[in-house]
Write an enzyme that holds these catalytic residues in place. Structure first.
Site, PDB file in Angstrom:
ATOM      1  N   LYS A   1      89.972 -40.899  13.604  1.00 42.63           N
ATOM      2  CA  LYS A   1      91.189 -40.996  14.410  1.00 42.63           C
ATOM      3  C   LYS A   1      91.161 -42.335  15.130  1.00 42.63           C
ATOM      4  CE  LYS A   1      93.811 -38.604  18.033  1.00 42.63           C
ATOM      5  NZ  LYS A   1      93.813 -37.429  18.938  1.00 42.63           N
TER       6      LYS A   1
ATOM      7  N   LYS B   1      93.659 -40.170  10.690  1.00 43.19           N
ATOM      8  CA  LYS B   1      94.864 -40.265  11.511  1.00 43.19           C
ATOM      9  C   LYS B   1      94.894 -41.616  12.209  1.00 43.19           C
ATOM     10  CE  LYS B   1      97.155 -38.010  15.449  1.00 43.19           C
ATOM     11  NZ  LYS B   1      97.086 -36.922  16.451  1.00 43.19           N
TER      12      LYS B   1
END
Length: 347
Positions: A217, A269
């Site tokens: 992320k 992400k």
């Protein structure tokens, strides 16, 4: 073999041929719908920077979940927006907190027709907007430039206490599992979060609860609309725990580490700016790999299509296929229900 014997256009000559030889396919069950539910709402509240997306009331969330299930969407990921926040995110593991109440409501509505998923992070619940418990400001050298003298001392932070945060994540995990969540999305990027949460769940008897690790992320500029969606209280940034956008190998290492700690699924992400990382993670691990088509990606396509600059449906479909082609087994997308309808109609 070269032209004229070799004619690649033979395999592009008609829609039927193109469908037959297509290398990458997307089906509704590979889509997951992120959904926001806000405590105290009686009607859904539109999110200005995400046209078509709302903060749900409990009733509208139930309807959205049922619509997603009817469209064949694979899952729904719930994010809670509480009325009251504090320094440790007390509402996160409160059985009567909005996320846990919403989880029970959605599970009762759709049963096993969707994989009901919950975001396991403190940022929506804290009054400082960080993903963990703070230990206070810490001194650090002031960067050079912008008029800062060499050797000057500045302050950053507040700093997130990694290990104290794990304790809170463990409590959240058990509360979410008790509420009926099938899958917990560990999105806080704390070291050791997968191992700690797995141990807490197993000790509480929730050995079947699935763990999705947001393994890679990245800290970056594509989360702005999401922060409106959850009414984030954050000032500053999350660069001490989310990944530096320049580090691809580090993202792969995080994914491998999370699998070793017990993650059932790992996530990259955002999706679009990190397709290279997604492909490398897919090659490095033997568990499902998901990607999150984040709020900034959604907002860009919606804004451009609203101005007539791009074909909306075509751009959405192409973006989703690109994420699949890079290696994602499933995609979190705010278009999940709508795109699932198109797919079922033959997109």
């Amino acid at each position: 073999m070269t032209f004229p014997t070799h004619r690649p256009r033979r395999l592009r000559q008609s829609p039927a041929v193109r469908r037959l030889v297509r290398e990458t396919h997307l089906v509704p069950s590979q889509l997951v719908l992120p959904a926001f539910v806000r405590e105290g709402l009686t009607e859904p509240l539109p999110i200005g920077s995400m046209p078509g997306v709302v903060q749900h009331s409990l009733d509208s969330l139930r309807r959205a979940a049922a619509e997603a299930a009817d469209a064949g969407v694979g899952g729904i990921m719930l994010f809670g927006v509480p009325s009251v926040r504090d320094a440790v995110g007390s509402a996160a593991d409160d059985p009567d907190g909005i996320l846990n109440v919403a989880t029970r409501a959605v599970v009762a509505e759709v049963g096993d027709a969707l994989v009901v998923q919950t975001d396991l992070c403190l940022d929506e619940f804290t009054d400082h907007g960080h993903c963990g418990v703070l230990r206070g400001d810490v001194p650090t050298p002031t960067p050079h430039g912008a008029g800062a003298p060499r050797g000057a001392s500045g302050r950053v932070g507040p700093a997130v206490d990694n290990d104290a945060t794990l304790v809170r994540y463990g409590a959240m995990a058990v509360a979410q599992a008790e509420a009926g969540s099938h899958l917990l999305g560990l999105s806080g990027m704390m070291d050791g979060q997968v191992a700690h949460v797995r141990a807490e769940l197993d000790a509480a008897g929730f050995t079947d609860t699935i763990l999705l690790a947001y393994a890679a992320k990245y800290a970056g500029a594509f989360y702005g609309p999401f922060r409106e969606a959850v009414d984030s209280q954050l000032t500053g940034d999350r660069r001490t725990y989310q990944l530096d956008p320049g580090n691809g190998r580090e993202g792969v290492r995080e994914a491998v580490t999370d699998v070793a700690e017990g993650a059932d699924i790992v996530m990259v992400k955002p999706a679009m700016p990190y397709l290279d990382v997604l492909a490398e993670v897919r090659a490095a691990v033997d568990v499902p790999v998901w990607a999150y088509q984040v709020s900034g990606e959604y907002a860009m396509i919606e804004a451009a299509s609203a101005h007539g600059w791009i074909d909306r449906r075509g751009a959405i479909g192409e973006a989703l296929l690109g994420v699949r082609r890079a290696g994602a087994d499933a995609i979190l997308s705010y278009w999940a229900t709508e795109a699932a309808g198109w797919l079922r109609d033959g997109l």
